[in-house]
Scaffold this active site. Structure first.
Site, short mmCIF file in Angstrom:
data_model
loop_
_atom_site.label_atom_id
_atom_site.label_comp_id
_atom_site.label_asym_id
_atom_site.label_seq_id
_atom_site.Cartn_x
_atom_site.Cartn_y
_atom_site.Cartn_z
N SER A 22 0.77 -1.27 -0.07
CA SER A 22 0.03 0.23 -0.04
C SER A 22 1.03 1.35 0.07
O SER A 22 2.06 1.23 0.28
CB SER A 22 -0.89 -0.10 1.27
N1 SAH Z 1 -0.68 -4.86 4.05
C1 SAH Z 1 -0.16 -5.20 3.01
C2 SAH Z 1 -1.01 -4.88 1.86
C3 SAH Z 1 -1.32 -5.83 0.83
S1 SAH Z 1 -2.43 -5.82 -0.47
C4 SAH Z 1 1.27 -4.60 2.88
O1 SAH Z 1 1.62 -3.95 3.76
O2 SAH Z 1 1.83 -4.80 1.79
C5 SAH Z 1 -3.97 -6.83 0.18
C6 SAH Z 1 -3.49 -8.26 0.41
O3 SAH Z 1 -4.78 -8.89 1.09
C7 SAH Z 1 -3.20 -8.96 -0.74
O4 SAH Z 1 -1.86 -9.45 -0.39
C8 SAH Z 1 -4.14 -10.23 -0.87
O5 SAH Z 1 -3.84 -11.42 -1.36
C9 SAH Z 1 -4.71 -10.22 0.67
N2 SAH Z 1 -6.03 -10.56 0.71
C10 SAH Z 1 -7.14 -10.69 -0.22
N3 SAH Z 1 -8.18 -11.30 0.43
C11 SAH Z 1 -7.93 -11.89 1.64
C12 SAH Z 1 -8.46 -12.76 2.46
N4 SAH Z 1 -9.57 -13.18 2.03
N5 SAH Z 1 -7.61 -13.33 3.88
C13 SAH Z 1 -6.28 -12.75 3.72
N6 SAH Z 1 -5.72 -12.07 2.65
C14 SAH Z 1 -6.53 -11.54 1.78
#
Ligand code: SAH
Length: 212
Positions: free
Chosen positions: A61
Site C-alpha cells: 500500500s
Molecule cells: N498490508 C499489505 C497490503 C497488501 S495488499 C502490505 O503492507 O503490503 C492486500 C493483501 O490482502 C493481498 O496480498 C491479498 O492477497 C490479501 N487478501 C485478499 N483477500 C484476503 C483474504 N480473504 N484473507 C487474507 N488475505 C487476503
C-alpha cells in the site's frame, strides 16, 4: 517519504479530521525499512509515497495510507492487533513497533511465506503470520484490541466484529471492489455498541473469497 506523508495528511485533513498523525506512528514508519518489503526491481522507488506491485496481482500500500490506517487504530503498547492481508508484511512490521503482538493472515500462500521470511530475517519477534482466508478472523487468538483489513471488502465481516474487544477499533476499506472504497473506522464501545465512520475514499485490491 515522511515529508510526503505529512504533506498528504495536511492536504486531506478536511476529510480525515486529522492535521497531523501521532508522532509514534511517524517514528514507526521512519524505523521500518520499506526497501526490504518491495521486490528488488522496485528498490529505487521504495521510499516514494506510492503503492508498488509485489507480485501475484497484489500491491504494497501507499505509505500515506499505511500511516493513516495505523493512526486510526490508536494502538497502545500492550495491545494485540489482527491484520487481514499481510501482503508484503510492511504494514505488519509497522504495527509490530507499536503494540505487543501482531497476528496477520494472507490469502496467497507464496506472499505469506515471503512475508514470514522477511519477519524472521529482520528480527521481528512479535508477529505471528499464517496463510489462509481472513474472512473468519483468527478465533484462536481473539479478541483483539485492533483489527486492520488491507483489502477491499464489500461489507464488514461479522466474525471480525465479534473478534474485536469492547473499546477496540477496526479499520477497513468497504465498498465496490475494483472501484473506490470508503476507508471505514468501526469503534466498539465498552457496552458493545458500534459506531461506524467513513474517513476517506481509497482504492484497495479486492478481498478474496468473501464469505467462503
Ligand atoms: N498490508 C499489505 C497490503 C497488501 S495488499 C502490505 O503492507 O503490503 C492486500 C493483501 O490482502 C493481498 O496480498 C491479498 O492477497 C490479501 N487478501 C485478499 N483477500 C484476503 C483474504 N480473504 N484473507 C487474507 N488475505 C487476503
Amino acid at each position: 517519504m515522511l515529508d510526503a506523508i505529512e504533506h498528504e495528511v495536511k492536504f486531506t485533513q478536511q476529510m480525515t479530521g486529522r492535521s497531523a498523525l501521532d508522532p509514534r506512528v511517524m517514528l514507526a514508519i521512519a524505523r521500518t525499512p520499506r526497501d526490504k518489503f518491495v521486490p528488488e526491481s522496485f528498490i529505487d522507488s521504495a521510499f516514494n509515497n506510492a503503492p508498488l506491485p509485489i507480485g501475484h496481482g497484489q500491491t504494497i500500500s501507499q505509505p500515506y495510507i499505511v500511516a493513516l490506517m495505523t493512526d486510526l487504530l490508536e494502538l497502545k503498547k500492550d495491545n494485540t492487533v489482527l491484520e487481514i492481508g499481510t501482503g508484503s508484511g510492511y504494514q505488519a512490521a509497522i504495527l509490530a513497533l507499536l503494540c505487543r503482538k501482531v497476528y496477520t493472515i494472507e490469502y496467497v500462500t507464496e506472499l505469506a511465506d515471503m512475508a514470514k521470511a522477511h519477519f524472521e530475517e529482520l528480527g521481528y519477534r512479535n508477529i505471528e503470520s499464517m496463510a489462509g482466508n481472513g474472512y473468519d478472523g483468527w478465533p484462536e487468538y481473539a479478541p483483539f484490541d485492533g483489527i486492520i483489513v488491507t483489502a477491499a471488502a464489500t461489507h464488514i465481516p461479522e466474525a471480525l466484529i465479534e473478534q474485536l474487544k469492547p473499546g477496540g477499533r477496526m479499520v477497513i476499506p468497504v465498498g465496490q471492489q475494483n472501484r473506490y472504497q470508503e476507508l471505514t473506522l468501526l469503534e466498539k464501545d465498552e457496552d458493545g455498541q458500534l459506531k461506524i465512520t467513513s474517513i476517506l475514499d481509497v482504492a484497495f485490491v479486492p478481498f478474496q473469497a468473501e464469505g467462503r
